[in-house]
Design a protein around this motif. Structure first.
Motif, PDB file in Angstrom:
ATOM      1  N   GLU A 172      39.976  40.349  42.925  1.00 41.79           N
ATOM      2  CA  GLU A 172      38.617  40.173  41.999  1.00 41.79           C
ATOM      3  C   GLU A 172      37.803  39.126  42.787  1.00 41.79           C
ATOM      4  O   GLU A 172      38.342  38.042  43.196  1.00 41.79           O
ATOM      5  CB  GLU A 172      39.068  39.736  40.615  1.00 41.79           C
ATOM      6  CG  GLU A 172      37.802  39.530  39.878  1.00 41.79           C
ATOM      7  CD  GLU A 172      37.800  39.096  38.461  1.00 41.79           C
ATOM      8  OE1 GLU A 172      36.900  39.181  37.645  1.00 41.79           O
ATOM      9  OE2 GLU A 172      39.082  38.831  38.117  1.00 41.79           O
ATOM     10  N   VAL A 173      36.730  39.259  42.814  1.00 43.85           N
ATOM     11  CA  VAL A 173      35.617  38.414  43.588  1.00 43.85           C
ATOM     12  C   VAL A 173      35.403  37.490  42.656  1.00 43.85           C
ATOM     13  O   VAL A 173      34.768  37.614  41.537  1.00 43.85           O
ATOM     14  CB  VAL A 173      34.299  39.148  43.962  1.00 43.85           C
ATOM     15  CG1 VAL A 173      33.286  38.310  44.402  1.00 43.85           C
ATOM     16  CG2 VAL A 173      34.682  40.362  44.885  1.00 43.85           C
ATOM     17  N   VAL A 174      35.818  36.211  42.863  1.00 41.78           N
ATOM     18  CA  VAL A 174      35.736  35.078  41.915  1.00 41.78           C
ATOM     19  C   VAL A 174      34.732  34.008  42.719  1.00 41.78           C
ATOM     20  O   VAL A 174      34.375  33.042  41.877  1.00 41.78           O
ATOM     21  CB  VAL A 174      37.127  34.388  41.532  1.00 41.78           C
ATOM     22  CG1 VAL A 174      38.006  35.456  41.008  1.00 41.78           C
ATOM     23  CG2 VAL A 174      37.646  34.012  42.854  1.00 41.78           C
ATOM     24  N   ASP A 175      34.388  33.990  43.821  1.00 43.88           N
ATOM     25  CA  ASP A 175      33.367  32.983  44.157  1.00 43.88           C
ATOM     26  C   ASP A 175      32.084  33.154  43.798  1.00 43.88           C
ATOM     27  O   ASP A 175      31.555  34.133  43.439  1.00 43.88           O
ATOM     28  CB  ASP A 175      33.364  33.496  45.814  1.00 43.88           C
ATOM     29  CG  ASP A 175      32.309  32.670  46.413  1.00 43.88           C
ATOM     30  OD1 ASP A 175      31.244  32.890  46.449  1.00 43.88           O
ATOM     31  OD2 ASP A 175      32.874  31.692  47.153  1.00 43.88           O
ATOM     32  N   ALA A 204      29.110  34.584  45.555  1.00 46.57           N
ATOM     33  CA  ALA A 204      29.265  36.186  45.714  1.00 46.57           C
ATOM     34  C   ALA A 204      28.747  36.821  44.552  1.00 46.57           C
ATOM     35  O   ALA A 204      28.043  37.914  44.510  1.00 46.57           O
ATOM     36  CB  ALA A 204      30.610  36.252  46.256  1.00 46.57           C
ATOM     37  N   ARG A 205      29.273  36.147  43.298  1.00 43.20           N
ATOM     38  CA  ARG A 205      29.172  37.058  42.027  1.00 43.20           C
ATOM     39  C   ARG A 205      27.784  36.693  41.755  1.00 43.20           C
ATOM     40  O   ARG A 205      27.219  37.682  41.204  1.00 43.20           O
ATOM     41  CB  ARG A 205      30.021  36.180  41.014  1.00 43.20           C
ATOM     42  CG  ARG A 205      31.564  36.754  41.346  1.00 43.20           C
ATOM     43  CD  ARG A 205      32.321  36.080  39.924  1.00 43.20           C
ATOM     44  NE  ARG A 205      31.788  36.990  38.743  1.00 43.20           N
ATOM     45  CZ  ARG A 205      32.526  38.272  38.409  1.00 43.20           C
ATOM     46  NH1 ARG A 205      33.146  38.983  39.311  1.00 43.20           N
ATOM     47  NH2 ARG A 205      32.141  38.757  37.299  1.00 43.20           N
ATOM     48  N   LEU A 231      25.706  39.800  42.728  1.00 46.29           N
ATOM     49  CA  LEU A 231      25.798  41.307  42.090  1.00 46.29           C
ATOM     50  C   LEU A 231      24.761  41.419  41.356  1.00 46.29           C
ATOM     51  O   LEU A 231      24.221  40.552  40.676  1.00 46.29           O
ATOM     52  CB  LEU A 231      27.181  41.067  41.384  1.00 46.29           C
ATOM     53  CG  LEU A 231      28.602  40.881  42.222  1.00 46.29           C
ATOM     54  CD1 LEU A 231      29.664  40.790  41.132  1.00 46.29           C
ATOM     55  CD2 LEU A 231      28.996  42.103  42.977  1.00 46.29           C
ATOM     56  N   THR A 256      33.656  44.320  36.885  1.00 46.13           N
ATOM     57  CA  THR A 256      33.861  43.280  37.724  1.00 46.13           C
ATOM     58  C   THR A 256      33.788  43.832  39.088  1.00 46.13           C
ATOM     59  O   THR A 256      33.524  44.966  39.442  1.00 46.13           O
ATOM     60  CB  THR A 256      35.297  42.717  37.404  1.00 46.13           C
ATOM     61  OG1 THR A 256      35.476  41.450  38.302  1.00 46.13           O
ATOM     62  CG2 THR A 256      36.660  43.607  37.935  1.00 46.13           C
ATOM     63  N   ALA A 257      33.897  42.875  40.023  1.00 42.97           N
ATOM     64  CA  ALA A 257      33.859  43.277  41.284  1.00 42.97           C
ATOM     65  C   ALA A 257      35.226  43.094  41.915  1.00 42.97           C
ATOM     66  O   ALA A 257      35.726  41.842  42.007  1.00 42.97           O
ATOM     67  CB  ALA A 257      32.626  42.633  42.179  1.00 42.97           C
ATOM     68  N   VAL A 258      35.721  43.969  42.796  1.00 39.45           N
ATOM     69  CA  VAL A 258      36.836  43.638  43.751  1.00 39.45           C
ATOM     70  C   VAL A 258      36.336  43.985  45.241  1.00 39.45           C
ATOM     71  O   VAL A 258      35.567  44.439  45.605  1.00 39.45           O
ATOM     72  CB  VAL A 258      38.048  44.699  43.291  1.00 39.45           C
ATOM     73  CG1 VAL A 258      38.289  44.345  42.119  1.00 39.45           C
ATOM     74  CG2 VAL A 258      37.529  46.242  43.577  1.00 39.45           C
ATOM     75  N   GLU A 259      37.496  43.159  45.927  1.00 36.03           N
ATOM     76  CA  GLU A 259      37.131  43.125  47.548  1.00 36.03           C
ATOM     77  C   GLU A 259      38.134  43.979  48.331  1.00 36.03           C
ATOM     78  O   GLU A 259      39.326  43.869  47.747  1.00 36.03           O
ATOM     79  CB  GLU A 259      37.246  41.689  47.971  1.00 36.03           C
ATOM     80  CG  GLU A 259      36.930  41.599  49.478  1.00 36.03           C
ATOM     81  CD  GLU A 259      36.733  40.289  49.978  1.00 36.03           C
ATOM     82  OE1 GLU A 259      36.299  39.987  51.298  1.00 36.03           O
ATOM     83  OE2 GLU A 259      37.332  39.343  49.194  1.00 36.03           O
TER      84      GLU A 259
END
Length: 71
Positions: free
Chosen positions: A32-35, A38-39, A42, A50-53
């Motif tokens: 999961e993108v937690v930065d 970066a979030r 979105l 959610t977003a995944v890398e």
């Protein structure tokens, strides 16, 4: 919903991985993108999303296998 594993670029099939569903959609498994910065980039994130890398190579490899060869 059922998933069919399409592939991974990780050792032993660990994430990140790509799946297709019996509903004609794709599922991405990854970190999961937690930065926070970066979030913040979105757009239109809905409740439950959610977003995944995933590495670019994963998508390239799956596309290579899935698309017909036009050589």
């Amino acid at each position: 919903m059922r998933l069919r594993f399409l592939g991974s670029t990780s050792e032993a099939g660990a994430c990140p991985s790509l799946y297709e569903t019996d509903r004609g959609t794709l599922v991405v498994q990854g970190l999961e993108v937690v930065d926070r910065e970066a979030r913040a980039d979105l757009r239109h994130v809905l409740d439950g999303e959610t977003a995944v890398e995933v590495p670019r190579e994963l998508l390239v490899e799956i596309a290579r296998r899935a698309l017909p060869d036009h050589h």
